[in-house]
Design a protein around this motif. Structure first.
Motif, PDB file in Angstrom:
ATOM      1  N   VAL A 118       0.837  -1.202   0.000  1.00  0.00           N
ATOM      2  CA  VAL A 118       0.000   0.000   0.000  1.00  0.00           C
ATOM      3  C   VAL A 118       0.873   1.253   0.000  1.00  0.00           C
ATOM      4  O   VAL A 118       0.602   2.209  -0.732  1.00  0.00           O
ATOM      5  CB  VAL A 118      -0.961  -0.005   1.211  1.00  0.00           C
ATOM      6  N   LYS A 119       1.931   1.242   0.775  1.00  0.00           N
ATOM      7  CA  LYS A 119       2.826   2.403   0.813  1.00  0.00           C
ATOM      8  C   LYS A 119       3.511   2.641  -0.522  1.00  0.00           C
ATOM      9  O   LYS A 119       3.874   3.762  -0.857  1.00  0.00           O
ATOM     10  CB  LYS A 119       3.873   2.219   1.913  1.00  0.00           C
ATOM     11  N   SER A 146       0.012   7.920  -5.747  1.00  0.00           N
ATOM     12  CA  SER A 146      -1.003   8.667  -5.007  1.00  0.00           C
ATOM     13  C   SER A 146      -2.407   8.485  -5.577  1.00  0.00           C
ATOM     14  O   SER A 146      -3.371   8.404  -4.817  1.00  0.00           O
ATOM     15  CB  SER A 146      -0.636  10.149  -4.951  1.00  0.00           C
ATOM     16  N   LEU A 172      -3.622   5.124  -4.460  1.00  0.00           N
ATOM     17  CA  LEU A 172      -3.818   5.162  -3.014  1.00  0.00           C
ATOM     18  C   LEU A 172      -5.144   5.841  -2.677  1.00  0.00           C
ATOM     19  O   LEU A 172      -5.894   5.389  -1.809  1.00  0.00           O
ATOM     20  CB  LEU A 172      -2.654   5.891  -2.339  1.00  0.00           C
ATOM     21  N   GLN A 173      -5.469   6.918  -3.395  1.00  0.00           N
ATOM     22  CA  GLN A 173      -6.736   7.612  -3.187  1.00  0.00           C
ATOM     23  C   GLN A 173      -7.917   6.702  -3.555  1.00  0.00           C
ATOM     24  O   GLN A 173      -8.923   6.668  -2.843  1.00  0.00           O
ATOM     25  CB  GLN A 173      -6.782   8.904  -4.030  1.00  0.00           C
ATOM     26  N   LYS A 174      -7.795   5.954  -4.636  1.00  0.00           N
ATOM     27  CA  LYS A 174      -8.852   5.009  -5.021  1.00  0.00           C
ATOM     28  C   LYS A 174      -9.041   3.941  -3.946  1.00  0.00           C
ATOM     29  O   LYS A 174     -10.165   3.586  -3.599  1.00  0.00           O
ATOM     30  CB  LYS A 174      -8.518   4.329  -6.353  1.00  0.00           C
ATOM     31  N   ARG A 183      -8.303   4.228  -0.764  1.00  0.00           N
ATOM     32  CA  ARG A 183      -8.910   4.885   0.391  1.00  0.00           C
ATOM     33  C   ARG A 183     -10.416   5.028   0.228  1.00  0.00           C
ATOM     34  O   ARG A 183     -11.185   4.753   1.146  1.00  0.00           O
ATOM     35  CB  ARG A 183      -8.294   6.265   0.578  1.00  0.00           C
ATOM     36  N   SER A 184     -10.841   5.493  -0.937  1.00  0.00           N
ATOM     37  CA  SER A 184     -12.277   5.685  -1.159  1.00  0.00           C
ATOM     38  C   SER A 184     -13.019   4.350  -1.136  1.00  0.00           C
ATOM     39  O   SER A 184     -14.138   4.259  -0.635  1.00  0.00           O
ATOM     40  CB  SER A 184     -12.532   6.428  -2.467  1.00  0.00           C
ATOM     41  N   ILE A 218     -12.134   1.679   0.633  1.00  0.00           N
ATOM     42  CA  ILE A 218     -12.183   1.260   2.038  1.00  0.00           C
ATOM     43  C   ILE A 218     -13.241   2.070   2.784  1.00  0.00           C
ATOM     44  O   ILE A 218     -14.022   1.516   3.565  1.00  0.00           O
ATOM     45  CB  ILE A 218     -10.796   1.414   2.705  1.00  0.00           C
ATOM     46  N   ASP A 219     -13.284   3.381   2.540  1.00  0.00           N
ATOM     47  CA  ASP A 219     -14.292   4.226   3.191  1.00  0.00           C
ATOM     48  C   ASP A 219     -15.696   3.797   2.795  1.00  0.00           C
ATOM     49  O   ASP A 219     -16.601   3.751   3.628  1.00  0.00           O
ATOM     50  CB  ASP A 219     -14.085   5.692   2.839  1.00  0.00           C
ATOM     51  N   THR A 266     -16.509   0.643   4.654  1.00  0.00           N
ATOM     52  CA  THR A 266     -16.707   0.920   6.069  1.00  0.00           C
ATOM     53  C   THR A 266     -18.060   1.570   6.311  1.00  0.00           C
ATOM     54  O   THR A 266     -18.774   1.208   7.238  1.00  0.00           O
ATOM     55  CB  THR A 266     -15.581   1.840   6.592  1.00  0.00           C
TER      56      THR A 266
END
Length: 77
Positions: A16-17, A21, A24-26, A28-29, A31-32, A35
């Motif tokens: 993931v690291k 970017s 990573l943003q995709k 994050r969205s 996962i959000d 959730t």
């Protein structure tokens, strides 16, 4: 054709690291979104399994409201 790989948590963090970017943003969205779906399902289940007032209890509540409203009216006069 499908391949399945067993990756540990630490390796997942490294992957993931290493993401650019935009990816990573995709991630994050995604996962959000997952959730938020779980949270809303939990709230819905909580409300559906919650207590339900009986007809008699609802009648008592309505009667009490009427009495309180009458009491307020007389107190203002």
């Amino acid at each position: 054709m499908q391949a399945q790989i067993d990756i540990g948590f630490e390796e997942s963090v490294k992957l993931v690291k290493a993401l650019p970017s935009n990816q990573l943003q995709k991630l994050r969205s995604e996962i959000d979104r997952k959730t938020n779906t779980v949270k809303s399902e939990g709230l819905e289940l909580l409300l559906l399994k919650g207590p339900v007032a009986t007809k008699k209890q609802l009648e008592t509540i309505e009667s009490n409201r009427q009495r309180i409203n009458r009491w307020r009216h007389y107190r203002q006069v």
